[in-house]
Design an enzyme around this catalytic site. Sequence first.
Site, PDB file in Angstrom:
ATOM      1  N   SER A 284      -2.319  -2.879   5.923  1.00 47.07           N
ATOM      2  CA  SER A 284      -2.651  -4.108   5.201  1.00 47.07           C
ATOM      3  C   SER A 284      -3.985  -4.671   5.657  1.00 47.07           C
ATOM      4  O   SER A 284      -4.702  -5.300   4.888  1.00 47.07           O
ATOM      5  CB  SER A 284      -1.553  -5.152   5.405  1.00 47.07           C
ATOM      6  OG  SER A 284      -0.326  -4.676   4.908  1.00 47.07           O
TER       7      SER A 284
ATOM      8  N   GLN B 120       5.794  -0.156  17.999  1.00 50.66           N
ATOM      9  CA  GLN B 120       6.736  -1.051  17.333  1.00 50.66           C
ATOM     10  C   GLN B 120       8.031  -0.314  17.000  1.00 50.66           C
ATOM     11  O   GLN B 120       9.125  -0.841  17.221  1.00 50.66           O
ATOM     12  CB  GLN B 120       6.098  -1.606  16.060  1.00 50.66           C
ATOM     13  CG  GLN B 120       7.030  -2.440  15.213  1.00 50.66           C
ATOM     14  CD  GLN B 120       6.301  -3.034  14.031  1.00 50.66           C
ATOM     15  OE1 GLN B 120       5.506  -3.941  14.190  1.00 50.66           O
ATOM     16  NE2 GLN B 120       6.579  -2.523  12.846  1.00 50.66           N
TER      17      GLN B 120
ATOM     18  N   VAL C  89       1.138   7.685   6.310  1.00 52.53           N
ATOM     19  CA  VAL C  89       0.498   7.993   5.035  1.00 52.53           C
ATOM     20  C   VAL C  89      -0.969   7.600   5.179  1.00 52.53           C
ATOM     21  O   VAL C  89      -1.282   6.505   5.643  1.00 52.53           O
ATOM     22  CB  VAL C  89       1.153   7.226   3.861  1.00 52.53           C
ATOM     23  CG1 VAL C  89       0.436   7.511   2.564  1.00 52.53           C
ATOM     24  CG2 VAL C  89       2.624   7.598   3.755  1.00 52.53           C
TER      25      VAL C  89
ATOM     26  N   HIS D 259       0.826  -1.193   0.000  1.00 47.83           N
ATOM     27  CA  HIS D 259       0.000   0.000   0.000  1.00 47.83           C
ATOM     28  C   HIS D 259       0.869   1.255   0.000  1.00 47.83           C
ATOM     29  O   HIS D 259       2.102   1.166   0.037  1.00 47.83           O
ATOM     30  CB  HIS D 259      -0.983  -0.034   1.168  1.00 47.83           C
ATOM     31  CG  HIS D 259      -0.358  -0.172   2.521  1.00 47.83           C
ATOM     32  ND1 HIS D 259       0.424   0.797   3.092  1.00 47.83           N
ATOM     33  CD2 HIS D 259      -0.415  -1.171   3.425  1.00 47.83           C
ATOM     34  CE1 HIS D 259       0.805   0.414   4.291  1.00 47.83           C
ATOM     35  NE2 HIS D 259       0.328  -0.794   4.512  1.00 47.83           N
TER      36      HIS D 259
ATOM     37  N   GLY E 114       1.573   3.457   2.141  1.00 50.88           N
ATOM     38  CA  GLY E 114       2.475   3.646   3.278  1.00 50.88           C
ATOM     39  C   GLY E 114       3.798   2.941   3.060  1.00 50.88           C
ATOM     40  O   GLY E 114       4.874   3.498   3.327  1.00 50.88           O
ATOM     41  N   HIS E 115       3.736   1.721   2.551  1.00 46.40           N
ATOM     42  CA  HIS E 115       4.957   0.978   2.269  1.00 46.40           C
ATOM     43  C   HIS E 115       5.737   1.612   1.115  1.00 46.40           C
ATOM     44  O   HIS E 115       6.974   1.667   1.150  1.00 46.40           O
ATOM     45  CB  HIS E 115       4.634  -0.483   1.953  1.00 46.40           C
ATOM     46  CG  HIS E 115       4.090  -1.231   3.124  1.00 46.40           C
ATOM     47  ND1 HIS E 115       3.153  -2.227   2.987  1.00 46.40           N
ATOM     48  CD2 HIS E 115       4.338  -1.134   4.453  1.00 46.40           C
ATOM     49  CE1 HIS E 115       2.858  -2.713   4.178  1.00 46.40           C
ATOM     50  NE2 HIS E 115       3.556  -2.058   5.085  1.00 46.40           N
TER      51      HIS E 115
ATOM     52  N   LYS F 226       3.248   4.983  11.875  1.00 45.74           N
ATOM     53  CA  LYS F 226       1.902   4.483  12.189  1.00 45.74           C
ATOM     54  C   LYS F 226       1.968   3.477  13.334  1.00 45.74           C
ATOM     55  O   LYS F 226       1.118   3.463  14.204  1.00 45.74           O
ATOM     56  CB  LYS F 226       1.261   3.826  10.961  1.00 45.74           C
ATOM     57  CG  LYS F 226      -0.094   3.177  11.244  1.00 45.74           C
ATOM     58  CD  LYS F 226      -0.694   2.510  10.022  1.00 45.74           C
ATOM     59  CE  LYS F 226      -0.056   1.225   9.653  1.00 45.74           C
ATOM     60  NZ  LYS F 226      -0.298   0.090  10.528  1.00 45.74           N
TER      61      LYS F 226
ATOM     62  N   GLY G  12       7.495   2.682   9.584  1.00 51.05           N
ATOM     63  CA  GLY G  12       6.486   3.723   9.604  1.00 51.05           C
ATOM     64  C   GLY G  12       6.114   4.169  11.013  1.00 51.05           C
ATOM     65  O   GLY G  12       6.075   3.364  11.940  1.00 51.05           O
TER      66      GLY G  12
END
Length: 177
Positions: A164, A131, A154, A1, A3-4, A127, A125
């Site tokens: 995802s 993590q 994003v 997507h 973001g990736h 987001k 990311g």
Amino acid sequence: HSGHIRLIKQAREENDRVVVSIFVNPLQFEPGSDLDKYPRQLEQDRKICEEAGVDIVFAPTVEELYPQASQVRGTESQQELTQVVHPTTMTAQMCGESRHGHFQGVTTIVAKLLNIIQPTRAYFGEKDAQQLAIIRQLVTDLNFPVEIRSCPIVREESGLAYSSRNQYLTPEQKEQA
């Protein structure tokens, strides 16, 4: 997507060579979770990587990364594996509170990938802020010679962050999110 793709673009801007790892890590999924349904579109992902200027796509199989475990799923088989244990203070709240074992799976696979690929920089990311913080701590605590770079969130046109798992959501759930 998207973001990736943003992670790839930032890596492309900052490096001579770009390696993308594509791996659905079973250690990050609890028994009874969505591991079997999790999106896997390797050929589509490879094409996106090629269009974005990726030099190498590293897409190992579960058997290649975890050859010592016949089936890496569930607590019994996971106990057969050496895993990285993250600081519990970093996972006692937020996602870590409800996703037991998730961050141990994340730190284990990130450590393995950093060891195999040996990048100068690795991109994650914002987001997944918890993590990202855990990975930064992992790299510091275990002296990995890599710079962890973060990329801004994003978002879809609606404002929802790309993920995802968004494909699981109904239009109503997306609106609510």
